[in-house]
Design a protein around this motif. Structure first.
Motif, PDB file in Angstrom:
ATOM      1  N   PRO A   1     -71.970  87.363 -36.782  1.00 28.10           N
ATOM      2  CA  PRO A   1     -73.229  87.487 -36.037  1.00 28.10           C
ATOM      3  C   PRO A   1     -73.494  88.911 -35.549  1.00 28.10           C
ATOM      4  O   PRO A   1     -74.636  89.338 -35.473  1.00 28.10           O
ATOM      5  N   SER A   2     -72.427  89.667 -35.268  1.00 28.56           N
ATOM      6  CA  SER A   2     -72.588  91.040 -34.773  1.00 28.56           C
ATOM      7  C   SER A   2     -73.006  92.006 -35.880  1.00 28.56           C
ATOM      8  O   SER A   2     -73.381  93.137 -35.601  1.00 28.56           O
ATOM      9  N   GLY A   3     -72.892  91.573 -37.141  1.00 28.25           N
ATOM     10  CA  GLY A   3     -73.217  92.440 -38.260  1.00 28.25           C
ATOM     11  C   GLY A   3     -72.047  93.284 -38.738  1.00 28.25           C
ATOM     12  O   GLY A   3     -72.183  94.044 -39.696  1.00 28.25           O
ATOM     13  N   ARG A   4     -70.866  93.161 -38.065  1.00 24.34           N
ATOM     14  CA  ARG A   4     -69.688  93.908 -38.513  1.00 24.34           C
ATOM     15  C   ARG A   4     -69.331  93.511 -39.931  1.00 24.34           C
ATOM     16  O   ARG A   4     -69.517  92.370 -40.332  1.00 24.34           O
ATOM     17  N   MET A   5     -68.775  94.444 -40.676  1.00 24.59           N
ATOM     18  CA  MET A   5     -68.339  94.162 -42.041  1.00 24.59           C
ATOM     19  C   MET A   5     -67.196  93.150 -41.985  1.00 24.59           C
ATOM     20  O   MET A   5     -66.381  93.178 -41.061  1.00 24.59           O
ATOM     21  N   SER A   6     -67.148  92.279 -42.956  1.00 24.28           N
ATOM     22  CA  SER A   6     -66.112  91.249 -42.991  1.00 24.28           C
ATOM     23  C   SER A   6     -65.909  90.782 -44.421  1.00 24.28           C
ATOM     24  O   SER A   6     -66.718  91.064 -45.302  1.00 24.28           O
ATOM     25  N   VAL A   7     -64.813  90.067 -44.627  1.00 26.29           N
ATOM     26  CA  VAL A   7     -64.469  89.519 -45.934  1.00 26.29           C
ATOM     27  C   VAL A   7     -64.237  88.023 -45.752  1.00 26.29           C
ATOM     28  O   VAL A   7     -63.561  87.603 -44.820  1.00 26.29           O
ATOM     29  N   MET A   8     -64.821  87.226 -46.637  1.00 24.46           N
ATOM     30  CA  MET A   8     -64.642  85.773 -46.583  1.00 24.46           C
ATOM     31  C   MET A   8     -63.333  85.401 -47.271  1.00 24.46           C
ATOM     32  O   MET A   8     -63.098  85.793 -48.417  1.00 24.46           O
ATOM     33  N   LEU A   9     -62.480  84.660 -46.574  1.00 23.97           N
ATOM     34  CA  LEU A   9     -61.259  84.142 -47.187  1.00 23.97           C
ATOM     35  C   LEU A   9     -61.668  82.933 -48.015  1.00 23.97           C
ATOM     36  O   LEU A   9     -62.158  81.944 -47.471  1.00 23.97           O
ATOM     37  N   ASP A  10     -61.492  83.010 -49.319  1.00 20.97           N
ATOM     38  CA  ASP A  10     -62.018  81.974 -50.213  1.00 20.97           C
ATOM     39  C   ASP A  10     -60.959  81.562 -51.229  1.00 20.97           C
ATOM     40  O   ASP A  10     -60.856  82.146 -52.307  1.00 20.97           O
ATOM     41  N   ILE A  11     -60.173  80.524 -50.872  1.00 22.60           N
ATOM     42  CA  ILE A  11     -59.139  80.083 -51.809  1.00 22.60           C
ATOM     43  C   ILE A  11     -59.735  79.347 -53.000  1.00 22.60           C
ATOM     44  O   ILE A  11     -59.041  79.070 -53.966  1.00 22.60           O
ATOM     45  N   GLY A  12     -61.042  79.064 -52.970  1.00 27.43           N
ATOM     46  CA  GLY A  12     -61.722  78.462 -54.113  1.00 27.43           C
ATOM     47  C   GLY A  12     -62.049  79.486 -55.191  1.00 27.43           C
ATOM     48  O   GLY A  12     -62.395  79.132 -56.307  1.00 27.43           O
ATOM     49  N   SER A  13     -61.955  80.746 -54.846  1.00 26.34           N
ATOM     50  CA  SER A  13     -62.149  81.824 -55.814  1.00 26.34           C
ATOM     51  C   SER A  13     -60.767  82.351 -56.190  1.00 26.34           C
ATOM     52  O   SER A  13     -59.998  82.727 -55.310  1.00 26.34           O
ATOM     53  N   VAL A  14     -60.464  82.367 -57.459  1.00 24.15           N
ATOM     54  CA  VAL A  14     -59.147  82.837 -57.883  1.00 24.15           C
ATOM     55  C   VAL A  14     -58.996  84.325 -57.557  1.00 24.15           C
ATOM     56  O   VAL A  14     -58.000  84.747 -56.985  1.00 24.15           O
ATOM     57  N   GLY A  15     -59.996  85.112 -57.886  1.00 22.90           N
ATOM     58  CA  GLY A  15     -59.935  86.552 -57.646  1.00 22.90           C
ATOM     59  C   GLY A  15     -60.913  87.002 -56.579  1.00 22.90           C
ATOM     60  O   GLY A  15     -61.749  86.228 -56.105  1.00 22.90           O
TER      61      GLY A  15
ATOM     62  N   LEU B   1     -64.174  89.127 -55.232  1.00 20.03           N
ATOM     63  CA  LEU B   1     -65.502  89.336 -55.786  1.00 20.03           C
ATOM     64  C   LEU B   1     -66.415  89.767 -54.653  1.00 20.03           C
ATOM     65  O   LEU B   1     -66.271  89.282 -53.528  1.00 20.03           O
ATOM     66  N   ALA B   2     -67.352  90.671 -54.929  1.00 19.41           N
ATOM     67  CA  ALA B   2     -68.307  91.092 -53.895  1.00 19.41           C
ATOM     68  C   ALA B   2     -69.617  91.498 -54.540  1.00 19.41           C
ATOM     69  O   ALA B   2     -69.646  91.990 -55.671  1.00 19.41           O
ATOM     70  N   GLY B   3     -70.693  91.299 -53.808  1.00 14.59           N
ATOM     71  CA  GLY B   3     -72.012  91.718 -54.257  1.00 14.59           C
ATOM     72  C   GLY B   3     -72.212  93.213 -54.056  1.00 14.59           C
ATOM     73  O   GLY B   3     -71.565  93.843 -53.210  1.00 14.59           O
ATOM     74  N   SER B   4     -73.139  93.775 -54.817  1.00 16.99           N
ATOM     75  CA  SER B   4     -73.384  95.217 -54.753  1.00 16.99           C
ATOM     76  C   SER B   4     -73.862  95.653 -53.370  1.00 16.99           C
ATOM     77  O   SER B   4     -73.512  96.748 -52.919  1.00 16.99           O
TER      78      SER B   4
ATOM     79  N   THR C   1     -76.447  90.004 -53.005  1.00 17.01           N
ATOM     80  CA  THR C   1     -76.096  90.024 -51.581  1.00 17.01           C
ATOM     81  C   THR C   1     -74.865  89.157 -51.307  1.00 17.01           C
ATOM     82  O   THR C   1     -74.590  88.820 -50.159  1.00 17.01           O
ATOM     83  N   LEU C   2     -74.133  88.811 -52.359  1.00 19.79           N
ATOM     84  CA  LEU C   2     -72.918  88.020 -52.201  1.00 19.79           C
ATOM     85  C   LEU C   2     -71.972  88.715 -51.229  1.00 19.79           C
ATOM     86  O   LEU C   2     -71.716  89.910 -51.363  1.00 19.79           O
ATOM     87  N   PRO C   3     -71.442  87.986 -50.234  1.00 19.95           N
ATOM     88  CA  PRO C   3     -70.464  88.622 -49.341  1.00 19.95           C
ATOM     89  C   PRO C   3     -69.159  88.887 -50.090  1.00 19.95           C
ATOM     90  O   PRO C   3     -68.933  88.338 -51.167  1.00 19.95           O
ATOM     91  N   ALA C   4     -68.324  89.709 -49.525  1.00 19.60           N
ATOM     92  CA  ALA C   4     -67.030  90.000 -50.131  1.00 19.60           C
ATOM     93  C   ALA C   4     -66.133  88.775 -50.003  1.00 19.60           C
ATOM     94  O   ALA C   4     -66.025  88.183 -48.931  1.00 19.60           O
ATOM     95  N   LEU C   5     -65.500  88.400 -51.108  1.00 16.09           N
ATOM     96  CA  LEU C   5     -64.578  87.267 -51.123  1.00 16.09           C
ATOM     97  C   LEU C   5     -63.167  87.790 -51.328  1.00 16.09           C
ATOM     98  O   LEU C   5     -62.929  88.599 -52.228  1.00 16.09           O
ATOM     99  N   MET C   6     -62.233  87.319 -50.502  1.00 15.67           N
ATOM    100  CA  MET C   6     -60.809  87.576 -50.749  1.00 15.67           C
ATOM    101  C   MET C   6     -60.279  86.301 -51.376  1.00 15.67           C
ATOM    102  O   MET C   6     -60.189  85.261 -50.718  1.00 15.67           O
TER     103      MET C   6
END
Length: 181
Positions: free
Chosen positions: A30-44, A46-49, A122-127
């Motif tokens: 909500p603050s707009g700080r940069m963050s990475v989504m923890l996504d065990i459903g994604s093998v690798g 991935l992030a949007g441009s 606009t895909l967020p960064a996925l870990m």
């Protein structure tokens, strides 16, 4: 909205009252700080441009240098936007993740986030799962904390509450972590 389930003392319950759609803009702090989504459903990873551009600007403001590299082979990704999209670049952005108090005031876990970049997205960064496994991550969904374990063995089961149930998951040929039913 797809069905979701939650585990209760009576077993799995279907959450059919899901009325809210989730948009990519909702998947950020909500603050707009940069963050990475923890996504065990994604093998690798991935992030949007757009995320990569925003993170690169933040890196440059702090004297750090992001980099991008043309992939040897394009990566086709689907399920993260509309249809299949093609990633032709990998991006590497330095990052500093704040750790909790007691680990040193102003202490940060420093590293580099590396991921294929989805163009015009606009895909967020996925870990993804592979990075989480390589980082020896333990995710505590109850407290919202992630632990990156130091070297050596550990016995997590020794500190769990009585009545805790443990399920051995398995990797599918795709690399996804699966819970057998």
């Amino acid at each position: 909205c797809s069905s979701s389930f939650r585990l209760t003392k009576d077993g799995l319950q279907d959450s059919k009252d899901c009325q809210k759609k989730v948009y990519q803009s909702d998947v950020q702090l909500p603050s707009g700080r940069m963050s990475v989504m923890l996504d065990i459903g994604s093998v690798g990873n991935l992030a949007g441009s757009q995320w990569m551009i925003d993170m690169a600007k933040l890196c440059l403001r702090h004297g750090r240098k992001p980099a991008s590299f043309k992939r040897d082979r394009p990566l086709s990704v689907s399920g993260v936007g509309t249809g299949a999209q093609c990633c032709t670049y990998n991006c590497h952005v330095p990052c500093a993740i704040p750790t909790l108090a007691g680990q040193g005031v102003g202490s940060y876990l420093k590293g580099t986030y590396k991921a294929p970049c989805v163009p015009n997205s606009t895909l967020p960064a996925l870990m993804g799962l592979e990075s989480l496994e390589q980082s020896r991550a333990v995710i505590d969904c109850n407290t919202g904390k992630v632990y990156f374990l130091g070297p050596g063995d550990y016995k997590l089961a020794d500190c769990l509450q009585p009545g805790t149930k443990c399920i051995q998951c398995e990797h599918a040929p795709s690399g996804h972590l699966m819970m057998p039913i």
